[in-house]
Write a protein that holds these residues in place. Sequence first.
Motif, PDB file in Angstrom:
ATOM      1  N   GLU A 130      -1.486   8.858  -7.088  1.00  0.00           N
ATOM      2  CA  GLU A 130      -2.183   8.130  -6.023  1.00  0.00           C
ATOM      3  C   GLU A 130      -1.570   6.755  -5.783  1.00  0.00           C
ATOM      4  O   GLU A 130      -1.700   6.185  -4.692  1.00  0.00           O
ATOM      5  CB  GLU A 130      -3.670   7.968  -6.362  1.00  0.00           C
ATOM      6  N   ALA A 131      -0.904   6.225  -6.807  1.00  0.00           N
ATOM      7  CA  ALA A 131      -0.274   4.912  -6.662  1.00  0.00           C
ATOM      8  C   ALA A 131       0.789   4.944  -5.571  1.00  0.00           C
ATOM      9  O   ALA A 131       0.951   3.980  -4.812  1.00  0.00           O
ATOM     10  CB  ALA A 131       0.344   4.475  -7.987  1.00  0.00           C
ATOM     11  N   GLU A 188       0.777   6.963  -2.971  1.00  0.00           N
ATOM     12  CA  GLU A 188       0.109   7.111  -1.678  1.00  0.00           C
ATOM     13  C   GLU A 188      -0.315   5.754  -1.126  1.00  0.00           C
ATOM     14  O   GLU A 188      -0.173   5.481   0.070  1.00  0.00           O
ATOM     15  CB  GLU A 188      -1.106   8.030  -1.823  1.00  0.00           C
ATOM     16  N   SER A 189      -0.829   4.891  -2.001  1.00  0.00           N
ATOM     17  CA  SER A 189      -1.255   3.566  -1.547  1.00  0.00           C
ATOM     18  C   SER A 189      -0.061   2.725  -1.114  1.00  0.00           C
ATOM     19  O   SER A 189      -0.148   1.933  -0.169  1.00  0.00           O
ATOM     20  CB  SER A 189      -2.031   2.848  -2.654  1.00  0.00           C
ATOM     21  N   LEU A 190       1.078   2.912  -1.788  1.00  0.00           N
ATOM     22  CA  LEU A 190       2.276   2.146  -1.436  1.00  0.00           C
ATOM     23  C   LEU A 190       2.872   2.603  -0.106  1.00  0.00           C
ATOM     24  O   LEU A 190       3.422   1.799   0.648  1.00  0.00           O
ATOM     25  CB  LEU A 190       3.329   2.276  -2.536  1.00  0.00           C
ATOM     26  N   GLN A 191       2.771   3.886   0.175  1.00  0.00           N
ATOM     27  CA  GLN A 191       3.333   4.416   1.420  1.00  0.00           C
ATOM     28  C   GLN A 191       2.672   3.800   2.647  1.00  0.00           C
ATOM     29  O   GLN A 191       3.281   3.717   3.716  1.00  0.00           O
ATOM     30  CB  GLN A 191       3.187   5.937   1.451  1.00  0.00           C
ATOM     31  N   ALA A 192       1.432   3.354   2.473  1.00  0.00           N
ATOM     32  CA  ALA A 192       0.701   2.777   3.600  1.00  0.00           C
ATOM     33  C   ALA A 192       1.051   1.307   3.832  1.00  0.00           C
ATOM     34  O   ALA A 192       0.628   0.718   4.827  1.00  0.00           O
ATOM     35  CB  ALA A 192      -0.800   2.913   3.362  1.00  0.00           C
ATOM     36  N   LEU A 193       1.821   0.716   2.918  1.00  0.00           N
ATOM     37  CA  LEU A 193       2.158  -0.703   3.036  1.00  0.00           C
ATOM     38  C   LEU A 193       3.423  -0.894   3.868  1.00  0.00           C
ATOM     39  O   LEU A 193       4.441  -0.253   3.627  1.00  0.00           O
ATOM     40  CB  LEU A 193       2.371  -1.317   1.646  1.00  0.00           C
ATOM     41  N   LYS A 216       3.800  -7.365  -0.210  1.00  0.00           N
ATOM     42  CA  LYS A 216       2.686  -6.626  -0.804  1.00  0.00           C
ATOM     43  C   LYS A 216       3.194  -5.445  -1.616  1.00  0.00           C
ATOM     44  O   LYS A 216       2.672  -5.143  -2.689  1.00  0.00           O
ATOM     45  CB  LYS A 216       1.732  -6.132   0.292  1.00  0.00           C
ATOM     46  N   THR A 269       2.573  -5.047  -5.606  1.00  0.00           N
ATOM     47  CA  THR A 269       1.800  -3.882  -6.035  1.00  0.00           C
ATOM     48  C   THR A 269       2.582  -3.043  -7.041  1.00  0.00           C
ATOM     49  O   THR A 269       2.032  -2.584  -8.049  1.00  0.00           O
ATOM     50  CB  THR A 269       1.404  -3.013  -4.826  1.00  0.00           C
ATOM     51  N   HIS A 273       1.825  -2.241 -11.366  1.00  0.00           N
ATOM     52  CA  HIS A 273       1.723  -0.914 -11.984  1.00  0.00           C
ATOM     53  C   HIS A 273       2.630  -0.757 -13.199  1.00  0.00           C
ATOM     54  O   HIS A 273       2.453   0.189 -13.978  1.00  0.00           O
ATOM     55  CB  HIS A 273       2.086   0.171 -10.965  1.00  0.00           C
TER      56      HIS A 273
END
Length: 233
Positions: free
Chosen positions: A157-158, A160-165, A170, A174, A178
């Motif tokens: 999931e980490a 997935e959150s980065l792909q949106a940045l 940021k 991020t 991690h």
Amino acid sequence: MAERISQREAPQSTGTLPVLALRDVVVFPHMVVPLFVGRPKSVEALERAMSGDRMLLLVAQKDPNVDDPGAEELYTIGTVGTLLQLLRLPDGTIKALVEGRARARIRGLVDEGGCLVAHYELLFDEPSSPAKLEAMARAVFKRFEEYVKLNKKIPPEALESLQALDDPEKLVDTVASHLSMPVAEKQKLLEAPSLSKRIELLYEHLEREIELLQIDQRIRARVKQQMEKSQRE
């Protein structure tokens, strides 16, 4: 009972803030992290932040074994943070959810009534080419993607959150949050004078970690083959 805070005021470029000394953790901007606080000066720092604008300066200790750190035991660069939530536990400790907002340098540190207070100034990155930063950030993401596949401790999931940045700063902060790195190495990242330098340091660290993980995989595979061969014989 948890106390939630909704204010999102931007940190001032200079000013004074209560200091929360951190053991074994470096908080980066854009990072949300839970902290368990029990030392008297740390509790007082939270109380002062709560009675003011909910902001404080998050600064890592050089030696986590020092129970009552002063100026000499703290790094001079930390992160201005905002209290998002407080939970007072039955044993007197406090669980605080904080969000890193901006990098800052301590210009002076004084003890005021049982709480460390810092005179600080925000740090701003040296200018870099946006196109260069985007390309460098993309390279870091690809390396981090490979790192996650090799290191099973980081949830998918980490990624997935980065792909949106779409903000390189940021993304870098991020990714750094991690990684399992010694405090001194994370502090070096935090103190880098430019975003491009932080990206370089992060990329180098990922390269080293990936190489170590690949070596570990090869050793495990070799041992497994030897064991299977011995069992057949």
